[in-house]
Design an enzyme around this catalytic site. Structure first.
Site, PDB file in Angstrom:
ATOM      1  N   HIS A 265      -3.155   0.735  -6.879  1.00  0.00           N
ATOM      2  CA  HIS A 265      -4.284   0.278  -6.034  1.00  0.00           C
ATOM      3  C   HIS A 265      -5.455   1.187  -5.861  1.00  0.00           C
ATOM      4  CE1 HIS A 265      -1.488  -2.914  -4.561  1.00  0.00           C
ATOM      5  NE2 HIS A 265      -1.099  -2.581  -3.812  1.00  0.00           N
ATOM      6  N   LYS A 365       2.264   5.580   5.419  1.00  0.00           N
ATOM      7  CA  LYS A 365       2.697   4.671   7.145  1.00  0.00           C
ATOM      8  C   LYS A 365       3.441   5.168   8.694  1.00  0.00           C
ATOM      9  CE  LYS A 365       4.570   1.346   3.825  1.00  0.00           C
ATOM     10  NZ  LYS A 365       4.201  -0.149   3.693  1.00  0.00           N
TER      11      LYS A 365
END
Length: 517
Positions: A265, A365
């Site tokens: 990405h 995260k």
């Protein structure tokens, strides 16, 4: 300060002729793994929305396939439940659904069972007659990556890559586990499909703001002249998630943040924001420039990795006032896992436009908030004439900043200095903001809507090509190799923070700091 885009008078968005300027041919979409989360949350809601807006042909069919035995009617009922639940910012219309449901079919089967492919072949023949799909078929591999090569080779054995119309295949990420496996997978796929028929999907490239980078740069005359090392100090790309691994502990333990986000990405986002202008806006030229940029990224030597790459793993902490567990306490995760749940890398692009400009890319995260953006920090004026008014007193004015927001709210923000009201020449930063939702007054299509429509129309501009995939693996491979043989003192950042201290130190060595979104 906000930017308002005035709509054309008396134009209904659903009747705007520009929405129908690209006719999508009749086709059937075969979804392997149709009972999985991706199909339920993204693919079927996106296809329904395209059908609702009449952006796909009425001569259309979806053939779902997975190991779960069910009839066409049961499949339709389950997909209705998923579509009505996960449809984003759009109404669910019962009458439209009834028409859409007649285009849904199901073929139970196992990817490892050759008979399953014969069943799909027969069903494709049926829908070609009943739904008039003209023999066109798009195969979507919404399966475990380990099945990609096997499934495509079986498609070839049963001649499913051939038909009276075109045949294409969409492959989800991750495309390989490293550079070697990516090259091997490419070789296997090319035994069946030509490169022109292979669509490697990266949903970030389908997001409106990522697409708008091209329009913003190459459609305006005021920014592109500044888009280089003379005027830009550095760029930061941040993809932060507040959630943890969400039940995907086993998968994520093998992948990690660098593989899961930066290799695909974020490297593609970096290439889009820094590539050279294409001579013509078409798929080949745009992808040529993206590939050229990725090949220009400096490949790190092993001794440079500790200086320019930081690995992190979250421990227990608080997010939104709630206690959350550390990564090693997540289900299906090894108690001594060395997985990176945070990765930050400094990339350098060795070409004339960007020589010496650092590209700081980070993802993680259990960060304080969910946000993905690109921050472009321009250099300051050669002579600081003014002082900036702040709550704590006066300090030297900061240089300009351009922020391209990818999620959760897509838009663009430009920061510049303005004189404060009153006497004296004091300045303070103000922002000029553009928001997609408020400016255009209509919803933006989801990334999967855009990408599915492109694949059906045969437009691969927003899909990654073989050379792009291999180039993106090459720039992270030295980091992966060193990290694989390094024992980290994890966890090294608490959940709810912006990452490990070493990440801040990496930028501090360049005289920079991370921007807090």
């Amino acid at each position: 300060m906000s930017v308002v885009v005035q709509p054309l008078p008396d134009v209904n968005p659903l009747q705007d002729s520009l929405r129908f300027d690209r006719r999508v041919p009749p086709c059937a979409i075969v979804i392997f793994g149709a009972s999985g989360d991706l199909s339920k949350r993204k693919l079927l809601p996106s296809l329904y929305r395209l059908f609702y807006e009449r952006r796909i042909s009425s001569s259309f069919a979806v053939i779902g396939s997975s190991r779960t035995p069910m009839s066409d009617d049961v499949f339709r009922d389950r997909m209705k439940e998923s579509v009505s639940k996960f449809l984003e910012d759009a109404p669910f219309d019962e009458d439209v659904w009834q028409s859409f449901a007649q285009c849904l079919f199901y073929v139970p089967g196992d990817l490892a069972n050759p008979e399953s492919y014969e069943d799909i072949k027969r069903k494709l023949g049926q829908v070609e007659k009943t739904n008039e799909t003209a023999g066109n078929a798009l195969f979507y591999l919404s399966t475990q990556p380990s099945y990609y090569a096997e499934a495509i080779l079986e498609l070839g054995k049963h001649d499913l890559q051939k038909g009276s119309g075109w045949r294409r295949v969409i492959i989800e990420k991750p495309f390989g586990h490293d550079l070697t496996s990516a090259r091997k997978l490419n070789d296997e796929i090319h035994k069946v499909f030509d490169e022109s028929a292979i669509y490697r999907i990266d949903h970030y490239l389908g997001k409106e703001t990522v697409q708008n980078i091209l329009a913003f740069r190459f459609g305006n005359g005021i920014f592109e002249p500044l888009w280089n090392r003379r005027y830009i100090d550095y760029l930061q790309i941040t993809a932060a998630e507040s959630i943890g691994v969400e039940g995907r502990g086993a998968y994520y333990q093998e992948a990690g943040a660098l593989r899961d986000m930066i290799q695909n990405h974020l490297s593609q986002v970096m290439a889009t924001v820094s590539m050279e202008p294409p001579t013509v806006f078409d798929a080949n030229n745009v992808r040529d420039e993206r590939a050229k940029l990725l090949r220009s990224v400096r490949i790190m030597k092993p001794e440079d990795v500790p200086k320019y790459a930081v690995s992190g793993q979250y421990g227990p902490g608080k997010i939104g006032g709630q206690d959350v567990p550390g990564f090693r306490e997540e289900p299906s995760v090894d108690k001594n896992a060395q997985t990176d749940t945070y990765a930050a890398v400094t990339f350098f692009v060795d070409n004339w436009r960007w020589a010496g400009v650092p590209f700081y890319v980070r993802t993680g995260k259990r960060m304080p908030k969910r946000v993905t953006d690109i921050a472009i920090q321009f250099k300051g004026p050669p002579l600081g004439l003014f002082s900036q008014e702040t709550r704590t007193g006066l300090r030297e004015a900061r240089p300009n900043l351009l922020v391209l927001r990818i999620q959760p709210e897509e838009g663009i923000s430009l920061r510049f200095l303005s004189k404060s009201p009153g006497s004296g020449m004091r300045v303070r930063p103000v922002s000029m903001d553009f928001n997609y939702g408020s400016s255009f007054g209509e919803r933006s299509p989801t990334a999967y809507e855009t990408l599915l429509l492109d694949a059906m129309a045969g437009d691969p501009t927003l899909y990654t090509r073989q050379d792009m995939v291999e180039a993106s693996w090459q720039i992270v491979q030295p980091i992966l190799d060193l990290w694989a043989n390094t024992k980290f003192d994890f966890p090294n950042y608490p959940a709810g923070s912006w990452g490990p201290k070493a990440s801040d130190e990496m930028l501090a060595r360049q005289g920079h700091v991370w921007r807090i979104p």
